[in-house]
Motif scaffolding. Structure first.
Motif, PDB file in Angstrom:
ATOM      1  N   ASN A   1       1.214  -1.260  -0.056  1.00  0.00           N
ATOM      2  CA  ASN A   1       0.227  -0.045  -0.267  1.00  0.00           C
ATOM      3  C   ASN A   1       0.855   1.127   0.333  1.00  0.00           C
TER       4      ASN A   1
ATOM      5  N   VAL B   1       1.506   4.174  -3.150  1.00  0.00           N
ATOM      6  CA  VAL B   1       0.707   5.792  -2.374  1.00  0.00           C
ATOM      7  C   VAL B   1       2.227   6.188  -2.983  1.00  0.00           C
TER       8      VAL B   1
ATOM      9  N   ARG C   1       2.491   6.983  -7.056  1.00  0.00           N
ATOM     10  CA  ARG C   1       0.786   7.757  -7.610  1.00  0.00           C
ATOM     11  C   ARG C   1       1.653   9.165  -7.160  1.00  0.00           C
TER      12      ARG C   1
ATOM     13  N   ALA D   1      -0.166   5.239   4.007  1.00  0.00           N
ATOM     14  CA  ALA D   1       0.183   6.682   3.265  1.00  0.00           C
ATOM     15  C   ALA D   1       1.459   7.481   3.884  1.00  0.00           C
TER      16      ALA D   1
ATOM     17  N   TRP E   1      -0.977  13.102   2.972  1.00  0.00           N
ATOM     18  CA  TRP E   1      -0.706  12.360   1.915  1.00  0.00           C
ATOM     19  C   TRP E   1      -1.717  11.173   3.641  1.00  0.00           C
ATOM     20  N   SER E   2      -1.657  11.358   4.454  1.00  0.00           N
ATOM     21  CA  SER E   2      -2.583   9.928   4.831  1.00  0.00           C
ATOM     22  C   SER E   2      -3.727  10.605   4.414  1.00  0.00           C
TER      23      SER E   2
ATOM     24  N   ALA F   1      -5.396   9.976   1.244  1.00  0.00           N
ATOM     25  CA  ALA F   1      -5.502   8.552   1.480  1.00  0.00           C
ATOM     26  C   ALA F   1      -7.003   8.073   1.971  1.00  0.00           C
TER      27      ALA F   1
ATOM     28  N   HIS G   1      -9.950   8.608  -0.178  1.00  0.00           N
ATOM     29  CA  HIS G   1      -9.561   7.364  -1.787  1.00  0.00           C
ATOM     30  C   HIS G   1     -10.286   6.515  -1.639  1.00  0.00           C
TER      31      HIS G   1
ATOM     32  N   ASP H   1      -3.780   3.909  -2.273  1.00  0.00           N
ATOM     33  CA  ASP H   1      -4.003   4.991  -3.400  1.00  0.00           C
ATOM     34  C   ASP H   1      -4.581   6.868  -2.779  1.00  0.00           C
ATOM     35  N   LEU H   2      -4.372   7.527  -3.845  1.00  0.00           N
ATOM     36  CA  LEU H   2      -5.147   8.604  -3.227  1.00  0.00           C
ATOM     37  C   LEU H   2      -4.571   9.299  -4.338  1.00  0.00           C
TER      38      LEU H   2
END
Length: 327
Positions: A41, A45, A48, A269, A297-298, A301, A304, A309-310
C-alpha cells in the motif's frame, strides 16, 4: 530510490455495502481485489504521488507470494508504476487474504488472516534483493538521486513476529546505519529493530502501547526514542499524530477538516510520506514540513475508496489546512 519491504503481504479484497449488520445477509455494491499489505500500500501511494513529480526516483516493492499469485501480483504492481521484486514461494505456503468491508458512512471492518511463516531461504532471498537494490541506488548520482530509503512495513508472519529472523535484522542495521530506515511495526519485532537506530518508526497508538506499555501516544513515542529510534511518530487516527525527535523536540499534527471515506490505508500513506521525505532529508531538518506532508498524504488516502492509492490533487489543500504545533 525508495524500497518497501512487506514481510506479511496479503491479497486485499474490499467490499462496499450500505451498512453492516451482524447476522444479516448483505448485497455488495462494489468489489475490489489487488495486492496488499502495508508495504504494498505504501508503494502504491508513493508511485501515485511521485509519478506526478518529474524526475522522481523509482519505487520498488519487495515481498514474497505464493507461486500461483506471482504473475498476477507483479502485473498489478507494474501497471501502477511500481517495480516488483517478488520471491515466489512453493506450495503449500500461500498468500493470506485481508478483507475490508466499508459502509457508506465510511466505517471500515477489517478481517485479517494470519500469514504463513516463510522459511529462512525465503527471508534470505528477500534480503539479498533489497541489499542489491540499495547498493545500486547508493551508486547513483545526480541532484535527484537522494539516498536509498527502506521502509519495512507491517507485522511479521507467524512465529517470526516474536522471533525476527536474523537476516531481516541485519538488513535493518544496514539501512539504519545510514539514517534511511523507516519501520511501521509493533511488538517484539519493533523492539528488536530499535537497536539498529532506524531514522523513523511509525506505529499507530495501539501498536505503540503494545510495544512500550504507554497508552499515551506522546509518552509512547518518547519511549521508542529512548530505546533507539532517531524519531518516533505515533498516529491516533482522526485525532492526528505526534512526532518526537532524539534531540528532545516534540510536535503534533492533525487534519484541518473532518475526512470521511476509507481510513484503512491512511497509516500506510503516512509511512509513504515519511519515506519520501527521508529520501532527501533527515527528520530533524524540518519536522513541520515532515508532519505537514504526512498529514496531507494520510488524509488524501482516507478520501480514496481503496487502500494504497490517493488523488494527488488533494495534497496541496490538505497540507495547507494541516494543524502543526510544537509541543
Amino acid at each position: 530510490m525508495i524500497i518497501t519491504l512487506t514481510p506479511n503481504p496479503a491479497i486485499d479484497v474490499t467490499y462496499r455495502v450500505p451498512s453492516l449488520r451482524p447476522g444479516a445477509s448483505h448485497r455488495i455494491t462494489d468489489l475490489h481485489r489487488r495486492p496488499g499489505g502495508k508495504g504494498v500500500n505504501a508503494a502504491g501511494v508513493l508511485a501515485r504521488v511521485r509519478g506526478t513529480q518529474r524526475g522522481s526516483a523509482a519505487v520498488t516493492c519487495a515481498s514474497a507470494v505464493d507461486e500461483a499469485s506471482r504473475a498476477w501480483w507483479d502485473s498489478d504492481l507494474a501497471a501502477r508504476g511500481i517495480r516488483p521484486e517478488t520471491v515466489a514461494v512453493a506450495p503449500p505456503w500461500r498468500t493470506r487474504t485481508s478483507t475490508t468491508v466499508v459502509q457508506d458512512d465510511g466505517t471500515a471492518t477489517v478481517l485479517n488472516e494470519a500469514g504463513d511463516t516463510p522459511d529462512e531461504q525465503v527471508w534470505r532471498g528477500l534480503v539479498e534483493r533489497v541489499s542489491g537494490l540499495g547498493a545500486a541506488a547508493r551508486g547513483a548520482t545526480g541532484p535527484r538521486a537522494g539516498r536509498a530509503v527502506l521502509a519495512i512495513c507491517g507485522s511479521l508472519p507467524g512465529a517470526a513476529q516474536d522471533s525476527p529472523p536474523g537476516s531481516l535484522l541485519e538488513l535493518a542495521a544496514r539501512f539504519g546505519g545510514v539514517g534511511a530506515l523507516v519501520v511501521d511495526g509493533s511488538g517484539p519485532w519493533l523492539t528488536a529493530v530499535l537497536a539498529t537506530r532506524p531514522a523513523l518508526v511509525k506505529p499507530n497508538a495501539d501498536e505503540a502501547a503494545a510495544t512500550t506499555g504507554e497508552d499515551d501516544p506522546l509518552r509512547a513515542a518518547e519511549a521508542l526514542v529512548r530505546s533507539g529510534a532517531r524519531a518516533a511518530m505515533v498516529s491516533a487516527g482522526a485525532d492526528g499524530l505526534v512526532l518526537v525527535l532524539d534531540d528532545g523536540r516534540r510536535w503534533s499534527g492533525r487534519p484541518g477538516r473532518v475526512l470521511r471515506g476509507n481510513p484503512t490505508g491512511a497509516g500506510d500513506a503516512a509511512t509513504a510520506a515519511a519515506a519520501s521525505y527521508l529520501a532527501q532529508h533527515d527528520p530533524a531538518d524540518d519536522p513541520e514540513a515532515l508532519l505537514r506532508q504526512v498529514v496531507a498524504w494520510s488524509g488524501a488516502a482516507v478520501l480514496h475508496p481503496h487502500a494504497g492509492d490517493l488523488d494527488p490533487d488533494h495534497l496541496s489543500e490538505l497540507g495547507a489546512l494541516a494543524g502543526i504545533e510544537r509541543i
